[in-house]
Design a protein around this motif. Structure first.
Motif, PDB file in Angstrom:
ATOM      1  N   VAL A  88       1.221 -20.922  -9.979  1.00  0.00           N
ATOM      2  CA  VAL A  88       1.122 -19.892 -10.825  1.00  0.00           C
ATOM      3  C   VAL A  88       0.187 -19.005 -10.425  1.00  0.00           C
ATOM      4  O   VAL A  88      -0.821 -19.100 -10.108  1.00  0.00           O
ATOM      5  N   SER A  89       0.453 -17.601  -9.973  1.00  0.00           N
ATOM      6  CA  SER A  89      -0.469 -16.639  -9.775  1.00  0.00           C
ATOM      7  C   SER A  89      -0.807 -15.941 -11.186  1.00  0.00           C
ATOM      8  O   SER A  89       0.304 -15.446 -11.793  1.00  0.00           O
ATOM      9  N   ALA A  90      -1.975 -15.953 -11.477  1.00  0.00           N
ATOM     10  CA  ALA A  90      -2.254 -15.426 -12.960  1.00  0.00           C
ATOM     11  C   ALA A  90      -3.542 -14.475 -12.942  1.00  0.00           C
ATOM     12  O   ALA A  90      -4.326 -14.708 -11.943  1.00  0.00           O
ATOM     13  N   GLY A  91      -3.660 -13.572 -13.896  1.00  0.00           N
ATOM     14  CA  GLY A  91      -4.504 -12.813 -13.849  1.00  0.00           C
ATOM     15  C   GLY A  91      -4.314 -11.429 -14.409  1.00  0.00           C
ATOM     16  O   GLY A  91      -3.426 -11.321 -15.397  1.00  0.00           O
ATOM     17  N   ILE A  92      -5.077 -10.274 -14.514  1.00  0.00           N
ATOM     18  CA  ILE A  92      -4.935  -8.961 -15.061  1.00  0.00           C
ATOM     19  C   ILE A  92      -4.251  -8.151 -14.001  1.00  0.00           C
ATOM     20  O   ILE A  92      -4.309  -8.534 -12.783  1.00  0.00           O
TER      21      ILE A  92
END
Length: 248
Positions: A88-92
């Motif tokens: 999973v690529s996650a962030g703002i």
């Protein structure tokens, strides 16, 4: 289920970790993935941290900023890890007005490298049309839909860019090329390419900190976006735990 969550920076990783803790995941340990890290004087490299609950593990790692660093960092983590089922690529990230307001969440239906290609008198040509590679990595549709429902998120194309959009003209051009775009960020495609090299499915989740368009840092809501990211990972674990790689 064993999942690797790749963020860009430590602040995003910390927000993900806070959400996992709220969901009942316990910290199991940590390790430093990179053998050598060039850092500013006095800074400390960020580790990959392992969290677990009821036999499931989610590992969180700040892989780096931008698609190249994200791809390299994710590949290193995958190569040293115990074997994963999902990345999973996650962030703002930035949200397109009308599709993803500040503080909201978006989930990828497609992960697209929006500026990977060539310019021409007729306009931008994606790298796939040049015959040199690809500019999109597929996302498991069932997983994306489940995550969207659980998070109350918007589902759509998340664009990966190497230069964050700073003008209305550029925002309009991106939407013209990708009418279903909901957000842009700088790491998703890099993470996805690394995952694909290991034969792993990938998903991207973004919390919206700013609008895609004219650059106005006074209007950014990074704190709200990080809080939304924490909330997302407080709700997401049951979705990840119940999903299997046989679903599409």
């Amino acid at each position: 289920m064993r999942v690797l969550v790749a963020t860009a920076v430590a602040a995003e990783a910390d927000s993900v970790a806070a959400g996992l803790a709220a969901a009942g995941y316990a910290r199991l340990g940590e390790e430093f993935v990179r053998r050598a890290v060039h850092t500013a004087p006095g800074s400390v490299p960020s580790p990959l941290i392992r969290y677990g609950r009821a036999g499931h593990e989610i590992h969180v790692y700040p892989a780096g900023v931008g698609p190249a660093a994200a791809a390299a960092g994710t590949a290193l983590a995958l190569g040293r890890g115990p074997g994963y089922d999902l990345v999973v690529s996650a962030g703002i990230g930035g949200g397109f007005p009308g599709a993803a307001p500040l503080g909201s969440l978006v989930v990828s239906s497609r992960i697209v490298a929006a500026d990977l290609g060539a310019g021409s008198p007729e306009g931008f040509i994606p790298v796939a049309e040049l015959g040199f590679g690809r500019h999109e990595v597929p996302v498991p549709g069932a997983l994306g839909r489940r995550a969207t429902e659980a998070l109350g998120a918007a589902l759509g194309t998340i664009l990966t860019v190497t230069t964050a959009t700073g003008t209305a003209e550029r925002a309009a051009a991106l939407l013209a090329g990708h009418p279903r775009a909901v957000a842009e960020a700088m790491e998703g495609f890099g993470v996805a390419e690394a995952a694909d090299q290991y034969g792993l499915p990938v998903l991207e989740i973004r919390a919206i900190s700013n609008e895609v368009g004219p650059r106005d840092r006074s209007a950014w809501r990074i704190g709200d976006a990080l809080a939304a990211l924490t909330g997302a990972f407080g709700k997401l674990p049951p979705v990840l735990e119940s999903w299997t790689t046989h679903e599409h």
